[in-house]
Every structure is written in C-alpha cells, then in structure tokens.
Design an enzyme around this catalytic site. Structure first.
Site, PDB file in Angstrom:
ATOM      1  N   TYR A 193      33.796  44.656  43.515  1.00  0.00           N
ATOM      2  CA  TYR A 193      34.998  44.215  42.797  1.00  0.00           C
ATOM      3  C   TYR A 193      36.101  43.864  43.800  1.00  0.00           C
ATOM      4  O   TYR A 193      36.720  42.800  43.716  1.00  0.00           O
ATOM      5  CB  TYR A 193      35.471  45.327  41.854  1.00  0.00           C
ATOM      6  CG  TYR A 193      36.787  45.037  41.164  1.00  0.00           C
ATOM      7  CD1 TYR A 193      36.849  44.176  40.073  1.00  0.00           C
ATOM      8  CD2 TYR A 193      37.980  45.618  41.601  1.00  0.00           C
ATOM      9  CE1 TYR A 193      38.058  43.909  39.443  1.00  0.00           C
ATOM     10  CE2 TYR A 193      39.188  45.357  40.976  1.00  0.00           C
ATOM     11  CZ  TYR A 193      39.226  44.497  39.896  1.00  0.00           C
ATOM     12  OH  TYR A 193      40.425  44.223  39.280  1.00  0.00           O
ATOM     13  N   SER A 226      44.119  41.792  42.580  1.00  0.00           N
ATOM     14  CA  SER A 226      44.238  43.211  42.246  1.00  0.00           C
ATOM     15  C   SER A 226      44.739  43.969  43.474  1.00  0.00           C
ATOM     16  O   SER A 226      44.565  43.506  44.608  1.00  0.00           O
ATOM     17  CB  SER A 226      42.856  43.739  41.873  1.00  0.00           C
ATOM     18  OG  SER A 226      42.861  45.146  41.758  1.00  0.00           O
TER      19      SER A 226
END
Ligand SMILES: NC(=O)c1ccc[n+]([C@@H]2O[C@H](COP(=O)([O-])OP(=O)(O)OC[C@H]3O[C@@H](n4cnc5c(N)ncnc54)[C@H](O)[C@@H]3O)[C@@H](O)[C@H]2O)c1
Length: 270
Positions: A154, A141
């Site tokens: 995350y 990401s």
C-alpha cells in the site's frame, strides 16, 4: 482553483472521504461527477446529496482503462465541460508482512491506487488542458512517505502516486492546470471493510472506540482537501498525525520509522 461553478470528477465517491468530498464540493457550488465501483454506495451518496442535475453518477472500475478512457465523454455529456479531477478511489492491503503477501493482493493494490490514478490522469488531461483553469488532485497517504509495517505494498503504491503527482506538478507548471497531492493521516472510514481486509487489532468495541478516537472524521478531511485545492497547494497534509509525521520523517527519518514500527508490530502476527 475555486470550485464554485466548476465541474469536478471524484473517484471513490461511494464511501468515506470520496462521499464527503462530493457533498463538500456540492455545498461550495460545484457540479460533481461521482465515480465508484459500487452502484449502491453511489446511490446512497446521491440520496444524501439531493443535488439534482448538479450531481451525476458513474459506475466504473478505475483499473479498467477502456472504461476510464470513455469517462470524460460521459462527464461532458452530463455537465458540458470538466474542470477538475480528484483521484480518491483506493484500497489497502491485508495487514501482513511482505513475505506473506501474495502477488494477486500486491498487484490489486498497485492496480487500483497507482494505475487507477494514471488511467484517470491520462484520460482527462487533454480535456483539462483546454480549460482556462483546471486542477488535478491525487490522494496519496501518510503511508506514502512513512513506511508502515504490514502496509508495505500500500505504501509503495501511495509513494508512487506522490511522485507521479509531484512530477505532474513540475510538468504542468506555467500551464492552466494546478496539481495537488493529498496526504491524509488516519481518517474514520470503512476502508478496511471496503478493501476486504480484516481491521488490525481485532473488532471488539474497545479497540474500535480507541481507533475512532485517533482518527479524523471524513467530513473534516474532505473540508481540508477542498481548501487545499482552492488554495492551489502542492502538498495537502490532512490531519495532525500526517503534518507531524511529515515533519518527523524529513528531520529524523530513521527515528520516525522506528516509532511507527513499534506501534505497528503488535498488530502483526509473529
Ligand atoms: N482512511 C484513511 O485513514 C486513509 C488514510 C490515508 C489515505 N487514504 C486514502 O484515501 C482514499 C479514500 O479512502 P477512504 O478511507 O475514504 O476509503 P473508503 O473505502 O471509505 O472509500 C473508497 C471508495 O473507493 C471505491 N473504490 C475502490 N476501488 C475502486 C475501483 N477500482 N474503482 C472505483 N472505485 C473504487 C470504493 O468502492 C469506496 O467507495 C483512498 O485512496 C485511501 O487510500 C485513506
């Protein structure tokens, strides 16, 4: 690796980018083994694909190592061989600072995003090594190279995926297995809902519309991902935001961090 005629395993294929990846791969002539936690979402992907035996579905939790270890056999039973895996299944964390994030939520994010990817790589690599040409693509990401307040666990899980993948690339150089790390920016999916997390900035229509305007459609993200795999690229930046912030973080890491902190702080409770 060109995907036409190849057998590709896609995790998280029941929604968002995983569903669009499945459809895009089928469109380009691949066979797909679609994997997800949720049987109903996989059924919907299957209905949309209408691809007959070129698509198989596998209900499985990537955190379950025993189940993942049994997956290659199921894929080979359905398609004869396996040429590539796309580790796309992932979840975000609740939008809270690390002080307020409890251990179960932290561990769940690491389990799905990091350990789920490790389980898949370890289970499939012996099969991929036997092919003339094969590929591993792991979805990290923009949050894996750029710190985002409220998504620190995350980000850590996605940074781990990034370095795991770069390490794999180095280990597998001069072998038959190509490796890509995919770094999407903001993409329009239901990841917050699927992760059981309240969307930041509330749920009113204006906020939703503003958020949608800043995000890339999942189908476009999927096309960029498959192009990256077909071009054997190590780093696949998905979306302008990811490309721009990727450059910014290398040139001026502190300033880039301050910029995101300013954008995110209003979404976090004081
Ligand atoms: N949407 C974004 O803006 C964005 C940005 C950067 C990276 N990503 C990453 O892209 C990937 C796809 O995200 P998305 O936005 O399409 O999300 P999504 O929620 O639409 O799709 C994710 C899918 O993964 C499945 N899944 C979750 N946990 C699983 C598990 N333990 N085992 C098997 N399947 C599981 C879900 O059921 C869901 O169908 C994720 O890894 C995510 O972190 C998303």
């Amino acid at each position: 690796m060109k995907v036409a005629g190849r057998v590709v395993v896609v995790t998280g294929a029941g929604s968002g980018m995983g569903r669009e990846l499945t459809l895009e791969l089928l469109r380009r002539g691949a066979r797909v083994a679609a994997v997800d936690l949720r049987a109903e979402s996989l059924d919907e992907t299957s209905r949309l694909a209408a691809a007959g035996p070129r698509l198989s579905t596998h209900v499985l939790d990537v955190t379950d190592r025993t189940a993942v270890d049994a997956l290659p056999e199921a894929v080979v039973a359905a398609h004869g061989v396996v040429d590539a895996i796309v580790n796309n299944a992932g979840i975000i964390q609740p939008f809270v600072r690390i002080e307020e994030l409890d251990y179960p939520a932290f561990e769940r994010v690491m389990d799905v995003n990091f350990w789920g990817t490790v389980h898949m790589v370890k289970a499939f690599l012996p099969h991929l090594r036997r092919r003339t040409e094969a590929h591993i693509a792991n979805v990290s990401s923009m949050g894996g190279f750029l710190p985002v307040p409220g998504q620190v666990a995350y980000g850590a899980s996605k940074a781990a995926v990034k370095l795991l993948t770069e390490g794999l690339y180095a280990e597998l150089l001069e072998t038959n297995v190509g490796v890509s790390v995919i770094m999407p920016g903001a993409v329009a999916t239901n990841i917050a809902g699927n992760s059981g997390v309240a969307a930041p900035g509330g749920t009113d229509a204006a906020a939703a519309q503003a958020a949608a305007a800043r995000t890339l459609p999942a189908a476009e993200a999927a096309r960029i991902m498959v192009d990256g795999i077909e071009q054997d690229r190590l780093h696949v930046y998905v979306g302008r935001d990811s490309r721009v912030m990727g450059a910014a973080v290398r040139l001026a890491p502190k300033q880039a961090t301050h910029l995101i902190q300013r954008q995110m702080k209003r979404l976090l409770a004081d």
